[in-house]
Motif scaffolding. Structure first.
Motif, PDB file in Angstrom:
ATOM      1  N   GLU A 103      -4.221  -0.257  -6.099  1.00 41.56           N
ATOM      2  CA  GLU A 103      -4.666  -1.595  -5.753  1.00 41.56           C
ATOM      3  C   GLU A 103      -3.545  -2.389  -5.067  1.00 41.56           C
ATOM      4  N   HIS A 104      -2.329  -2.217  -5.561  1.00 38.57           N
ATOM      5  CA  HIS A 104      -1.180  -2.891  -4.966  1.00 38.57           C
ATOM      6  C   HIS A 104      -0.956  -2.408  -3.532  1.00 38.57           C
TER       7      HIS A 104
ATOM      8  N   THR B 103       6.338   4.651  -2.700  1.00 41.35           N
ATOM      9  CA  THR B 103       5.194   4.002  -3.350  1.00 41.35           C
ATOM     10  C   THR B 103       4.889   4.601  -4.722  1.00 41.35           C
TER      11      THR B 103
ATOM     12  N   SER C 277      -0.189  -0.690   3.197  1.00 41.43           N
ATOM     13  CA  SER C 277      -1.484  -0.109   3.549  1.00 41.43           C
ATOM     14  C   SER C 277      -1.417   0.592   4.903  1.00 41.43           C
TER      15      SER C 277
ATOM     16  N   MET D  49       3.922   2.113  -7.341  1.00 40.97           N
ATOM     17  CA  MET D  49       2.895   1.146  -6.976  1.00 40.97           C
ATOM     18  C   MET D  49       1.513   1.684  -7.319  1.00 40.97           C
ATOM     19  N   SER D  50       0.643   0.821  -7.776  1.00 42.62           N
ATOM     20  CA  SER D  50      -0.733   1.198  -8.075  1.00 42.62           C
ATOM     21  C   SER D  50      -1.537   1.253  -6.780  1.00 42.62           C
TER      22      SER D  50
ATOM     23  N   ASP E 234      -3.607  -3.845  -1.242  1.00 43.80           N
ATOM     24  CA  ASP E 234      -3.511  -5.301  -1.078  1.00 43.80           C
ATOM     25  C   ASP E 234      -2.263  -5.730  -0.309  1.00 43.80           C
ATOM     26  N   THR E 235      -1.366  -4.798  -0.037  1.00 43.71           N
ATOM     27  CA  THR E 235      -0.140  -5.113   0.709  1.00 43.71           C
ATOM     28  C   THR E 235      -0.278  -4.571   2.125  1.00 43.71           C
TER      29      THR E 235
END
Length: 458
Positions: A330-331, A324, A339, A327-328, A334-335
Motif C-alpha cells: 500500500e505504501h 522497498t 510506484s 515498505m508495504s 501510494d508513493t
C-alpha cells in the motif's frame, strides 16, 4: 495446495517443496538426453520419438491422477522430464537430416521458436483456468491433463512423417532412403539433383565413419580431454552452458508469477497475464534475433550485448527490491516515485527476456556446433545438452530458497554477479567464429580476441 497438504507447510517448507515440484522434471530431462542416444542410432528417429512421447504421456497421466500424493507427483514429473529431455535432442537432429540445405537453419530455428510458443500457450492456458477455477482442484488438474492433447498429436504425427533418409543410409537401406528423399523433395527418383543429394549424404556418412571408426566412449573422452586444444574447446562449451542457465533467465521464467507479485502486480489473474506477456516477449525477441540479428552482428558481439543488458536489468530489479523491502504494497502504490520505480522494474523484467534472447539463449548451441572436430562433435554436444538440463535443474531448484534466503533482492544480485563474470569470460575467452559452408561440409576458423587462430577446427 490443500490437495497435496502444502497449505500446512511453513514458508521455508513450502519454498523447498515448490522448488522440487518445478525442477524435478529438468532432472529427468538429463537422463532423457543421454538415454535416447542409443535408441536414436539403432532404431531410428521416428521410433525414438514415439518412445519419448509415450514416456512423457505416462508422466503427465501420473501427475494428473496422483490423487494428492506428493511423492507420486515427484515421480511422475521426473518421468515426464525423461520424455522432455529426449524430445529436445531428437527433433533437431531429424529436422536437419530431412531439410534441404537452403532452409535447414530456418527450419531448425522454427522448432526452437515453437518451443517458446508452447510456453506462451501454457501461460495463457494457466491464466484462463486460474480465472475460471481459482481455488478448486480443477485449477491444477486441468492444465496438467491438457498436456496430453499436444503430446497425442505429436505421437500420431510421427506416423505421418517419413524416416530420416540419412539414418536409412546409415543402416544400409539405400533404396528406401532414395524413395523417402524423393517423397520429401517431390521429385522423381531419376532427378539429377536428388541423386546428387543422396551422393552427398553417402560421402558425408563415409567421412564420419572414417573419422570416428569403431571407437568407443572411452576413446572419444580421451580425444576430448587429452589434447590441449580439444580440452579448451570442451571448457568453452561447458562454461557457455553454465552461464546460460545460471544467468537466471529460465529460473525467472519458471517463477515469473511470483516475481511479478514481488514487483507490485496483485492477484493471480494479473500475475498470469503479465507472465503470458513475458512469454510472448521471449518468443518474439528470440525469433527476431535469430532471423535478423545474429548473422549480421556476429556471435560474440550478440552475446556481449545480451549479457550487458541482462546485467543492467538484474541490478535495477535487485536494487528496487532491496530499496522497498521494508515498505508495504500500500505504501508503494501510494508513493508516486516508488510506484513509478515499481513499473520500471516490471519493464526491466521484460527487457531481461529480450537480453537473454540475444545472448545466452542460442549462442551455446551455435558455438558448440562450430568449434568441435567431426570426430568428437556429437559426443561433446550430447554432454553439453546433459549439462544444460543439469544446470537448469540446479538453478530452478535453488530459486525459491534463494529468493527466501536473500530477501528476494539477493537472488537478482547473485544472477547479476554471474552475468558480470560471464561478460569478463566472454571478452577474454570466447572466439569469433567464421563459418564457410560448402555443401554438406563445414569448415571452421575460430579467431580469438587477440587475433590468434585456433587451428584444427572443423
Amino acid at each position: 495446495m490443500s490437495d497435496f497438504g502444502l497449505d500446512n507447510q511453513t514458508d521455508h517448507e513450502y519454498a523447498n517443496t515448490k522448488g522440487w515440484i518445478v525442477s524435478i522434471a529438468t532432472a529427468g530431462a538429463v537422463f532423457g538426453c543421454f538415454g535416447c542416444l542409443p535408441l536414436n542410432d539403432r532404431f531410428g528417429r521416428r521410433f525414438t520419438l514415439r518412445v519419448a512421447t509415450v514416456v512423457y504421456i505416462a508422466g503427465v497421466l501420473g501427475q494428473g491422477l496422483c490423487g494428492g500424493n506428493i511423492s507420486g507427483l515427484y515421480a511422475s514429473r521426473f518421468i515426464s522430464g525423461i520424455g522432455i529431455g529426449a524430445t529436445t535432442v531428437i527433433p533437431s537432429v531429424y529436422i536437419s537430416e530431412i531439410s534441404p540445405k537452403a532452409i535447414r537453419g530456418l527450419l531448425t530455428l522454427q522448432y526452437a521458436a515453437c518451443q517458446q510458443l508452447g510456453v506462451v500457450f501454457g501461460f495463457f492456458i494457466n491464466y484462463g483456468v486460474t480465472k475460471s477455477y481459482a481455488g478448486t482442484e480443477t485449477q491444477w488438474m486441468l492444465p496438467t491433463l491438457l498436456q496430453l492433447l499436444p503430446a497425442a498429436l505429436w505421437g500420431l504425427g510421427t506416423f505421418l512423417c517419413p524416416e530420416s533418409p540419412r539414418w536409412l543410409l546409415y543402416v544400409g537401406q539405400r533404396e528406401k532412403a532414395l524413395t523417402t528423399l524423393s517423397r520429401l523433395r517431390h521429385a522423381p527418383l531419376e532427378d539429377p539433383t536428388l541423386q546428387a543429394e543422396i551422393a552427398g549424404m553417402d560421402a558425408r556418412i563415409l567421412h564420419e565413419s572414417e573419422a570416428t571408426g569403431s571407437v568407443g566412449m572411452w576413446e572419444l573422452a580421451k580425444e576430448t580431454f587429452v589434447p590441449v586444444e580439444n580440452r579448451r574447446r570442451f571448457f568453452l562449451i561447458f562454461m557457455a552452458t553454465l552461464f546460460s542457465q545460471w544467468s537466471g533467465a529460465n529460473a525467472i521464467t519458471q517463477y515469473s508469477p511470483t516475481i511479478f507479485g514481488y514487483l507490485g502486480i496483485d492477484g493471480d489473474e494479473a500475475k498470469f497475464l503479465a507472465t503470458g506477456i513475458y512469454a510472448v516477449v521471449k518468443f518474439v525477441s528470440t525469433l527476431a534475433f535469430a532471423l535478423f540479428i545474429v548473422d549480421f552482428i556476429g556471435r560474440r558481439r550478440s552475446l556481449m550485448t545480451g549479457i550487458t543488458l541482462q546485467l543492467v536489468t538484474l541490478i535495477y530489479v535487485g536494487g528496487y527490491l532491496g530499496g522497498t523491502s521494508s515498505m508495504s504494497p500500500e505504501h508503494i502504490s501510494d508513493t508516486p516515485g516508488v510506484s513509478r520505480a515499481s513499473t520500471a522494474a516490471i519493464v526491466a523484467i521484460y527487457f531481461h527476456a529480450v537480453a537473454w534472447s540475444i545472448g545466452w539463449f542460442s549462442i551455446p548451441y551455435l558455438v558448440g556446433s562450430e568449434i568441435f572436430p567431426t570426430k568428437i562433435r556429437s559426443f561433446n554436444m550430447s554432454i553439453a545438452m546433459g549439462f544444460h538440463w543439469a544446470f537448469y535443474f540446479g538453478c530452478s531448484r535453488a530459486m525459491p530458497s534463494l529468493l527466501s534466503a536473500t530477501h528476494k533482492w539477493g537472488a537478482f544480485v547473485f544472477f547479476g554477479c554471474i552475468c558480470l563474470t560471464s561478460l569478463v569470460y566472454v571478452f577474454f575467452a570466447m572466439p569469433v567464429s567464421y563459418i564457410a559452408i560448402c555443401g554438406e561440409r563445414i569448415t571452421d576458423v575460430c579467431v580469438g580476441h587477440n587475433g590468434k587462430i585456433l587451428r584444427g577446427i572443423g
